[in-house]
Design a protein around this motif. Sequence first.
Motif, short mmCIF file in Angstrom:
data_model
loop_
_atom_site.label_atom_id
_atom_site.label_comp_id
_atom_site.label_asym_id
_atom_site.label_seq_id
_atom_site.Cartn_x
_atom_site.Cartn_y
_atom_site.Cartn_z
N SER A 227 0.84 -1.19 0.00
CA SER A 227 0.00 0.00 0.00
C SER A 227 0.88 1.26 0.00
N GLY A 228 0.54 2.20 -0.85
CA GLY A 228 1.27 3.46 -0.89
C GLY A 228 2.51 3.44 -1.77
N LYS B 46 1.28 2.10 -7.05
CA LYS B 46 0.65 1.26 -8.09
C LYS B 46 -0.53 1.97 -8.77
N SER B 47 -1.47 2.48 -7.94
CA SER B 47 -2.67 3.12 -8.50
C SER B 47 -2.28 4.34 -9.31
N THR B 48 -1.32 5.10 -8.80
CA THR B 48 -0.90 6.30 -9.52
C THR B 48 -0.38 5.92 -10.90
#
Length: 395
Positions: A46-47, A50-52
């Motif tokens: 998390s953080g 990945k999503s970015t």
Amino acid sequence: MGLAGGTAPSLRIDGVSKSYVSGKLALDQVRFQARSGEFVVLLGPSGSGKSTLIRLIAGIETLDSGEIAFDGKTVAGGGKHLPPEERDLAMVFQDYALWPHMKAVENVAFALRRLKMGASERRRKALEMLDRVGLATHAEQYPNDLSGGEQQRVALARALVAKPGLLLFDEPLSNLDADLRERLRVEIASLTRECGSTAVYITHDQSEAFALADKIGVLHAGKLVQYSTPEALYTAPETPFVARFTGLAGELPGCIESWIGDETVVVRVGDTRIKARAGNLDRNKPSANVHVLIRTAAATLTPATVDDHQRATNELSGTVCDVAFRGRGYDHVIEVANGHRLVGVFGPDRLDRGSEVKLSLDPVGCFAFGDVDAGVTTTPLVADRSLASLSMSTS
Ligand SMILES: Nc1ncnc2c1ncn2[C@@H]1O[C@H](COP(=O)(O)OP(=O)(O)OP(=O)(O)O)[C@@H](O)[C@H]1O
């Protein structure tokens, strides 16, 4: 209906950085390439960014610097930003993102709205696609009347129906229970490959990454710290972080006794020696104190015998602290030298708590690293049972 659509683009991510208004640097000079039709998994905690990264590829976010190119054509960077609808891609989201006011078939047909075809043709293709994902009988239902797994199947059908060149998956299985995750993972793998699309899939789950990927990119604090095949990642992690995040039995401190060539070291650990791959070590830069990081699959367990006081290289003695039934056999927690523990050590038979055992370590699954992070633990960050059975003979 065959799924193969147009040509899938190659993908080039070149020196991409992104920070948010908060000043947070979410991605730092990320660089990798995917060939046409390749399935890339971006793996990280998390953080890690990945999503970015997937949102930048989709065109939902704008980058600060660097370039993103599909088939050599820039879609983002150098002042250019192609909107998502002009990138020939589809995305499957963690929370399904279906239109609640549309029936399943309407949700799927909606993805065809830009193609030159009549409403009845769109509906026919949507029904075919729903059939492919096993939901033909649910076509007239609204998302709220479907289970999570069914909703994600509708979302998968919607992503695939227009045969996009690029498929993006944003943790699509994380809201589903274990059994369903496994089944849908297999469907995602086979349908995506049948479609021939280039795919980028993000997850924090290493077993998912290893099962799906042609290439895995490991993200850590906004940096891509390794990009390679699953086999190379597993047998030659380049940093302690990568090794830990992809499944370890544990870590044992020791000191280097000798080198064998430039890539193998012999490390003294307590009263034994462990031959290990020289992770980040350089034989020209002495680093006496190291940690040996050990893959779960590298450890073979046998009951101790009376002549076991003679230790061969890569053999350890230990005591069983815990044992867990895993269907095909048993995972054991073994206490070895100086209270250090190895977890997830697989054996076909149950060895009782308190029994004395011998551990043989395959050097292919042992990595010696210097400069491991402070606060190193003997418990891996991730110890995934499903990787315990991975063969160590892939190098
Ligand atoms: N809109 C935003 N504004 C400010 N900071 C953000 C924003 N989105 C993400 N970040 C920060 O950027 C970093 C990377 O976040 P990102 O969501 O890309 O990571 P991630 O690996 O996808 O994490 P997760 O698995 O939890 O979704 C994190 O430190 C996060 O707090």
